[in-house]
Design an enzyme around this catalytic site. Structure first.
Site, PDB file in Angstrom:
ATOM      1  N   HIS A  65       0.840  -1.192   0.000  1.00  0.00           N
ATOM      2  CA  HIS A  65       0.000   0.000   0.000  1.00  0.00           C
ATOM      3  C   HIS A  65       0.874   1.241   0.000  1.00  0.00           C
ATOM      4  O   HIS A  65       2.030   1.211   0.435  1.00  0.00           O
ATOM      5  CB  HIS A  65      -0.932   0.027   1.219  1.00  0.00           C
ATOM      6  CG  HIS A  65      -0.209  -0.078   2.521  1.00  0.00           C
ATOM      7  ND1 HIS A  65       0.167  -1.282   3.070  1.00  0.00           N
ATOM      8  CD2 HIS A  65       0.226   0.867   3.401  1.00  0.00           C
ATOM      9  CE1 HIS A  65       0.781  -1.081   4.219  1.00  0.00           C
ATOM     10  NE2 HIS A  65       0.840   0.212   4.442  1.00  0.00           N
ATOM     11  N   CYS A 174       5.823  14.491  24.873  1.00  0.00           N
ATOM     12  CA  CYS A 174       5.831  15.688  25.706  1.00  0.00           C
ATOM     13  C   CYS A 174       6.548  16.793  24.932  1.00  0.00           C
ATOM     14  O   CYS A 174       7.173  16.523  23.895  1.00  0.00           O
ATOM     15  CB  CYS A 174       6.518  15.423  27.050  1.00  0.00           C
ATOM     16  SG  CYS A 174       8.290  15.121  26.947  1.00  0.00           S
TER      17      CYS A 174
END
Length: 652
Positions: A65, A174
C-alpha cells in the site's frame, strides 16, 4: 468499501512470483481503470513503502500500500496466487494480495481502507470464501461487503476474545520529548504487563519515532494517547476506542488508563475520526466534550515549542562555541563563503557563528509552522511557516510567531469545515488549502496585526535588555518558583517557553532568563538526590534507587527526575523544591549568569557566562531543597502514626 474495487481490479489467477511483479500486475489494472496516471511513478512509491516495513500478515495475506500523487482516487485491487508470494510475513508466502492506492495527502482514506480491510481479514469465513471464489465480480462484491453471504458483512470491532489477550497501542509525547515521553511509555508497559494486556507503545520523542506497524494498529482493541503536544499522524487510530489524556496521567496512574481503555472497548465505543474535517471547537467529533480551550491552547503552543527547541539548541551552542573560540568580535567577521582560512581559529569561529545564526533564522517560522500543525495537522504547515517568515520580516519576533501559528491553524480549520464538491477534494490539501490559507495569513500579518505585535515585541525586548537590580532578582524568584512548582508540568513549561522564546532575539536580559530557568530546573532532582544520600533512612528503598538516577537527571536539566519523590510525598517535596528553585533563580540573576543554549545542564557549563558563580547558585538551591525535605520528613517521623508507612531500613 463501495466503489473501491470492481471486477476489472480483481485477478483470481495471479501469475506473478515476486512481490514486485505482483504489484506491477495489479497496478496495471489500476492504470487500465483510469485510477493511476503513471505506472512507473506509482510502483516507485509502492516500493518505497515496502522498503520501510514488510506488508505481509499472518494467514497468507499481503497488503502492499502507499499514498501517491499518481493516484486519482482511493482504490483497492485484489489478486489470488496459487503458488504464494513472499511479502515478509513470519508464517510464509501470501496467496491473497491486496494492493491499496490512495492519493497523496489522503491520509484518512488510506488508513481507513487499511484498517477496515485488516479487520475483515481477521474473519476466517471471509478469507475462506475469498479463496474459493472464482468469479471476479463476485469476489469484488465480497470484498466491498455487498455480497449476501453473512461473512461478507463487516462485523463491528469486538473486544479481545478469551483465547487471546487484550491489545492496546499507545503513543506518548511531551514538549521536549526527553523525559516525560519515555517515563510514560515505561509506566504504561509495566501496568499493561501486570494486567496481562499486550501493549505496543510509540514514543514520539526528541530523537524521532518509529511508527507502529499498521497491522499492529489494526489488530489493537483500544488506543491510549498520552501527550502534551499533538500526536503525529493521529489519523492512524481513527475508529478505535481511545483514551486521550496528558502525559503525566500515564506516569501517575497508568493502570487506570489501561482499565479505562478496556472498559471503552467493552462498551463498543469508537474513537474520533481523522482530523481532516474537524468537529466544532467545543466538541469531540464523536459528540463528547473536548478539553477546555486553555488546555488545547497550551498543547498547540507546546507543539510549536517542542519543534523549535532543537533549532535553538543547535544554533545557541554553535554561537556560544564561536564566542568561546573567537571572542565577541566574531559578530563582525565577513561571510565564510568568501573568507575562510583552514588554519585560522578565527575562521572556524566565524563558521560556527554563521551556521548558528542560520539555525536561529528558522526559530520563528518553525514555531509558527508547528503551532499550526498542532491545530490543523499537515495542512497547517504552509500558512504557519509563511506567517512565521513574515513575522521575521516585520521584526515581530517570538510573539509574532505565536500569533502567526494560531492564525494559520484557525484559518485552515475554518477552510476544512467548508463542504466542497467531491471532484475538488483531491486538490484541497495540495492546492486550495495552502493557497487560500497562506494568502489569508499573509494579509493578516502584513496589514492587520503585524505592526502592533512588532511594537510590543520590541518593548519586551527592551525590558529584558534593561533588567538589573531588584527587578532582575524578583524575576529570578518567580521563574525559580515556576520551574519547580509542577516538575515539568504546564507551569514549568510556561517558564521554559518564555526563556526559549527570548533566545529568538537574544540580549543580555534574555540570556540571563535562560540561565536562570535551566539552573532552577536542575535543583529538584539534585536536591532529592542529595537528601537520599545524606539521610537515606527517611526514604524507601525504591526512592533511594531513584535518588541515584536523580544525580544524572538533575545534572542533565531533566526536572522530571524529582517526580517519583513528589508523587510519594507531594506536601513535603514540592515546597522544598520550590524554595530551592527560588534561591537558585535569585542568585543566578544576581550573579548575572548568561546562557545561549536551551538545554544541556552541567554539560554546557563551559559555555555559560560566569560559570563558577552559576554553579554556586545551583549548589545553594540544591542544599536548601535537601535540607528542607530532610527537615520536613524528620518531623513527620517524629509524629509517630505515619512512622510505619515511611520508615525504611537505614541506607547510611
Amino acid at each position: 468499501m463501495t466503489e473501491l474495487i470492481t471486477a476489472e481490479l480483481v485477478d483470481t489467477d495471479l501469475s506473478a512470483d515476486t512481490k514486485q511483479a505482483a504489484a506491477r500486475s495489479l497496478a496495471e489494472r489500476m492504470v487500465a481503470a483510469g485510477r493511476v496516471t503513471d505506472l512507473a511513478g506509482f510502483l516507485a512509491d509502492v516500493a518505497a513503502r515496502e522498503e520501510q516495513l514488510p506488508t505481509g500478515l499472518e494467514g497468507g495475506i499481503g497488503i502492499p500500500h502507499c499514498r501517491s500523487e499518481h493516484v486519482t482516487e482511493p482504490t483497492l485491487a485484489f489478486g489470488r496466487s496459487a503458488r504464494g508470494i513472499d511479502f515478509g510475513a513470519p508464517d510464509g508466502p501470501a496467496d491473497l494480495i491486496f494492493l491499496i492506492a490512495a492519493p497523496a495527502g489522503a491520509d484518512t482514506d488510506h488508513l481507513t481502507i487499511l484498517s477496515a480491510l485488516a479487520r475483515r481479514l481477521a474473519d476466517a469465513e471471509f478469507t475462506t470464501a475469498l479463496r474459493a471464489e472464482a468469479d471476479p465480480a463476485r469476489a469484488a462484491a465480497l470484498i466491498r461487503g455487498d455480497d449476501e453471504r453473512p461473512s461478507a458483512v463487516p462485523a463491528p470491532e469486538q473486544p479481545a476474545s478469551p483465547d487471546r489477550p487484550f491489545r492496546i497501542v499507545a503513543v506518548t509525547s511531551c514538549p521536549t520529548g526527553i523525559a516525560h515521553t519515555y517515563m510514560a511509555a515505561e509506566a504504561l508497559q509495566r501496568a499493561a504487563e501486570a494486567e496481562g494486556v499486550e501493549i505496543a507503545v510509540e514514543t514520539q520523542g526528541s530523537a524521532g519515532f518509529t511508527r507502529l506497524d499498521p497491522a499492529v494498529i489494526a489488530a489493537a482493541d483500544a488506543v491510549v494517547l498520552a501527550h502534551d503536544v499533538e500526536v503525529r499522524e493521529k489519523a492512524r487510530f481513527a475508529g478505535k476506542p481511545t483514551v486521550d489524556t496528558g502525559v503525566k496521567a500515564a506516569i501517575n496512574r497508568p493502570a487506570e488508563l489501561v482499565a479505562e481503555a478496556r472498559a471503552r472497548a467493552e462498551r463498543g465505543e469508537t474513537g474520533a475520526p481523522a482530523p481532516d474535517r474537524p468537529a466544532p471547537m467545543d466538541r469531540q467529533p464523536d459528540g463528547g466534550e473536548r478539553d477546555g480551550f486553555g488546555t488545547r491552547l497550551r498543547t498547540w503552543l507546546m507543539t510549536g515549542v517542542s519543534y523549535m527547541v532543537p533549532f535553538v539548541a543547535a544554533g545557541g551552542l554553535l554561537i556560544a562555541l564561536a564566542f568561546a573560540v573567537g571572542g565577541y568580535g566574531i559578530t563582525e567577521a565577513p561571510s565564510v563563503a568568501e573568507h575562510f582560512r583552514w588554519t585560522e581559529a578565527a575562521s572556524w569561529a566565524a563558521l560556527m557563528f554563521q551556521i548558528g545564526g542560520a539555525a536561529f533564522g528558522f526559530l520563528v517560522p518553525v514555531l509558527a509552522g508547528y503551532i499550526a500543525y498542532g491545530m490543523a495537522d499537515r495542512p497547517g504547515l504552509v500558512p504557519g511557516f509563511v506567517g512565521g517568515a513574515i513575522a521575521v520580516t516585520i521584526e515581530a519576533g517570538f510573539l509574532g510567531g505565536l500569533v502567526a501559528g494560531l492564525l494559520a491553524g484557525a484559518v485552515v480549520m475554518a477552510i476544512q469545515r467548508v463542504d466542497v464538491p467531491a471532484v475538488l477534494r483531491g486538490i484541497m490539501p495540495v492546492v486550495v488549502i495552502p493557497l487560500v490559507s497562506a494568502a489569508a495569513v499573509g494579509f493578516l500579518m502584513f496589514v492587520v496585526v503585524g505592526k502592533p505585535i512588532a511594537s510590543f515585541q520590541q518593548a519586551m525586548t527592551d525590558w529584558l535588555g534593561g533588567l538589573s537590580g531588584g527587578n532582575a532578582v524578583l524575576l529570578g524568584v518567580l521563574l525559580g518558583l515556576m520551574m519547580c512548582f509542577d516538575l515539568g508540568g504546564p507551569v514549568n513549561k510556561v517558564a521554559y517557553a518564555f526563556a526559549v522564546g527570548g533566545l529568538a532575539t537574544p540580549n543580555d536580559g534574555s540570556l540571563k532568563v535562560m540561565a536562570t530557568v535551566m539552573a532552577a530546573g536542575m535543583v529538584p532532582p539534585l536536591g532529592m538526590a542529595l537528601a537520599t544520600t545524606v539521610r537515606g533512612r527517611l526514604f524507601s528503598r525504591a526512592e533511594r534507587e531513584n535518588g541515584k538516577a536523580a544525580w544524572v537527571l538533575g545534572g542533565s536539566f531533566i526536572t522530571e527526575g524529582a517526580i517519583p519523590f513528589a508523587a510519594a510525598d507531594p506536601l513535603r517535596v514540592i515546597p522544598s523544591a520550590m524554595a530551592g528553585g527560588a534561591v537558585t533563580g535569585t542568585l543566578s540573576m544576581a550573579f548575572g549568569a548568561t546562557l545561549r543554549a536551551p538545554h544541556g545542564g552541567v554539560f554546557v557549563v563551559p559555555l555559560i557566562g560566569r560559570p563558577l558563580l552559576y554553579l554556586v547558585a545551583i549548589a545553594a538551591g540544591t542544599l536548601v531543597t535537601a535540607a528542607l525535605v530532610i527537615l520536613l520528613k524528620s518531623r513527620r517521623r517524629a509524629t509517630g502514626p505515619e512512622r510505619l508507612t515511611t520508615t525504611a531500613p537505614a541506607a547510611v
